[in-house]
Design a protein around this motif. Structure first.
Motif, PDB file in Angstrom:
ATOM      1  N   LEU A  92       0.825  -1.208   0.000  1.00 45.40           N
ATOM      2  CA  LEU A  92       0.000   0.000   0.000  1.00 45.40           C
ATOM      3  C   LEU A  92       0.864   1.267   0.000  1.00 45.40           C
ATOM      4  O   LEU A  92       0.525   2.261  -0.651  1.00 45.40           O
ATOM      5  N   PHE A  93       1.968   1.200   0.725  1.00 47.35           N
ATOM      6  CA  PHE A  93       2.864   2.360   0.792  1.00 47.35           C
ATOM      7  C   PHE A  93       3.428   2.685  -0.587  1.00 47.35           C
ATOM      8  O   PHE A  93       3.680   3.847  -0.910  1.00 47.35           O
ATOM      9  N   TRP A  94       3.635   1.653  -1.400  1.00 49.97           N
ATOM     10  CA  TRP A  94       4.152   1.902  -2.740  1.00 49.97           C
ATOM     11  C   TRP A  94       3.261   2.854  -3.529  1.00 49.97           C
ATOM     12  O   TRP A  94       3.746   3.669  -4.310  1.00 49.97           O
ATOM     13  N   SER A  95       1.938   2.755  -3.347  1.00 45.24           N
ATOM     14  CA  SER A  95       1.037   3.622  -4.107  1.00 45.24           C
ATOM     15  C   SER A  95       1.331   5.096  -3.835  1.00 45.24           C
ATOM     16  O   SER A  95       1.247   5.933  -4.746  1.00 45.24           O
ATOM     17  N   LEU A 152       9.827  -3.569   2.597  1.00 48.70           N
ATOM     18  CA  LEU A 152      10.407  -3.329   1.269  1.00 48.70           C
ATOM     19  C   LEU A 152       9.949  -4.395   0.280  1.00 48.70           C
ATOM     20  O   LEU A 152       9.682  -4.088  -0.890  1.00 48.70           O
ATOM     21  N   ALA A 153       9.838  -5.636   0.738  1.00 51.27           N
ATOM     22  CA  ALA A 153       9.344  -6.704  -0.134  1.00 51.27           C
ATOM     23  C   ALA A 153       7.952  -6.362  -0.664  1.00 51.27           C
ATOM     24  O   ALA A 153       7.651  -6.565  -1.846  1.00 51.27           O
ATOM     25  N   GLY A 154       7.102  -5.821   0.208  1.00 51.82           N
ATOM     26  CA  GLY A 154       5.764  -5.407  -0.219  1.00 51.82           C
ATOM     27  C   GLY A 154       5.823  -4.275  -1.221  1.00 51.82           C
ATOM     28  O   GLY A 154       5.100  -4.267  -2.224  1.00 51.82           O
ATOM     29  N   SER A 155       6.698  -3.298  -0.966  1.00 56.28           N
ATOM     30  CA  SER A 155       6.815  -2.156  -1.871  1.00 56.28           C
ATOM     31  C   SER A 155       7.357  -2.584  -3.236  1.00 56.28           C
ATOM     32  O   SER A 155       6.909  -2.088  -4.270  1.00 56.28           O
ATOM     33  N   LEU A 156       8.323  -3.504  -3.245  1.00 51.11           N
ATOM     34  CA  LEU A 156       8.852  -4.001  -4.511  1.00 51.11           C
ATOM     35  C   LEU A 156       7.781  -4.758  -5.285  1.00 51.11           C
ATOM     36  O   LEU A 156       7.698  -4.663  -6.523  1.00 51.11           O
TER      37      LEU A 156
END
Length: 382
Positions: free
Chosen positions: A204-207, A279-283
């Motif tokens: 979600l943070f990646w968005s 970071l894995a989630g963001s990637l």
């Protein structure tokens, strides 16, 4: 006529006119290059098409003082008479565009057809190109490793040199563990239970990262030679040549600084044990973003689902109508929250509403808050 053709095919004749289809001025200018005459012969040129950028402005600094003509070998050449600058599309472009100075932003937001050469050096030219499938091949294994690494760190088994100990009960001296970097949690199991939640937060943070980088970095206003050149390399080239499939996704080397900034932020939020899984989630979110972006431009996959059709419509609006709106690609959330969503001509209400944005915005806030509270409780218990 349409009715006669329908009857000839065995259908019912219809006198109803076909539905109107909207084309932006930028799209019409591109279509001028493919105009055919009555005999079906393609007409060259298109120089008479309207001069309009896709920045929500009529004309702009680029609207006058530009002559476009066919140079040696049939290549297109633009002469900017006010600046005394010539842009030769048959030569490497990167070190030409900076000379446009204050008119660069209007120039770069006037889409062109083609896949121009960027550098004279074959080595640099090849490094400036990336196939879409390179992104998942490079970054998904990194994401998987980061997920695994957080689990190891939660168990207090991560070593400074990247290895693992054989047991958490083994002395730090015998396995070489840096005790100052051992898990601060009273229970490794508590830390491990937070791993999937931090992964979801990272997605979600990646968005938010995607929106922020696109709006405030990729669309920063530039006017001097070197800033224009850097802007063109990182993002301007995609707006100028949106159908160049080899320069749509970010080369892995170019993405590394952004990845490191994301990791640094998540390290400050979650600490040594859980930053890697965030970071894995963001990637993972980054890979999804780039795949959606690619398919918006080069496949019909995004027409299969309504939510993808809306994303594609918003992104095409960003390219061909108004580049000051529609910065989110994987989700419209932050465009809605910050008021930069696409607006239809004559509409007072946007296609995306606050109700579309609320779930993701609330989820990011809730996931981050819950994870931080759990981390604090775990460390206090220790």
């Amino acid at each position: 006529s349409g009715g006669e053709r329908g009857a000839a095919r065995g259908g019912t004749p219809s006198s109803a006119p076909p539905p109107a289809h909207f084309h932006s001025a930028a799209a019409k200018r591109l279509l001028q290059k493919f105009v055919v005459d009555a005999a079906g012969v393609e007409k060259k040129g298109g120089e008479g098409a309207p001069n309009q950028s896709s920045r929500g402005e009529e004309g702009g600094a680029f609207a006058s003082g530009v002559e476009s003509f066919e140079g040696e070998g049939g290549r297109r050449v633009e002469r900017h008479t006010k600046l005394g600058v010539t842009i030769d599309f048959g030569k490497p472009l990167v070190f030409q565009v900076g000379h446009l100075r204050d008119t660069y932003q209007d120039w770069v937001h006037r889409p062109e057809v083609g896949k121009p050469r960027f550098f004279g050096s074959d080595v640099l030219e090849n490094f400036s190109k990336t196939r879409w499938w390179v992104v998942p091949i490079v970054w998904l294994p990194v994401a998987a490793y980061c997920y695994w690494l957080s689990i190891q760190r939660c168990r207090g088994m991560a070593l400074p040199d990247g290895g693992t100990g054989t047991s958490t009960s083994t002395s730090s001296a015998s396995v070489g563990v840096d005790e100052s970097r051992m898990s601060d949690f009273a229970s490794p199991s508590l830390c491990e239970r937070l791993v999937p939640f931090c992964f979801i937060f990272g997605v979600l943070f990646w968005s938010l990262v995607e929106y922020s980088v696109h709006r405030f970095f990729f669309h920063v206003q530039t006017s001097n030679y070197w800033w224009n050149t850097l802007h063109f390399l990182f993002h301007g080239c995609h707006h100028k040549f949106p159908m160049d499939d080899m320069r749509l996704v970010m080369p892995p080397a170019g993405a590394v600084p952004i990845v490191m900034m994301v990791y640094g932020t998540e390290y400050l939020m979650f600490g040594y044990e859980l930053a890697a899984v965030a970071l894995a989630g963001s990637l993972s979110g980054y890979v999804v973003y780039d795949m959606i972006h690619y398919h918006c431009h080069f496949s019909e996959f995004t027409n299969k689902y309504e939510w993808l059709r809306r994303i594609r419509s918003s992104h095409m609006h960003h390219h061909y109508v108004d580049a000051t709106r529609g910065f989110g690609i994987s989700t419209p959330t932050w465009d809605v929250v910050l008021g930069t969503q696409k607006k239809q001509k004559g509409e007072t209400k946007t296609r995306f509403s606050q109700s579309d944005a609320a779930p993701i915005a609330n989820a990011i806030a809730a996931a981050g808050g819950a994870a931080n509270k759990a981390i604090i409780r775990g460390k206090k218990a220790n």
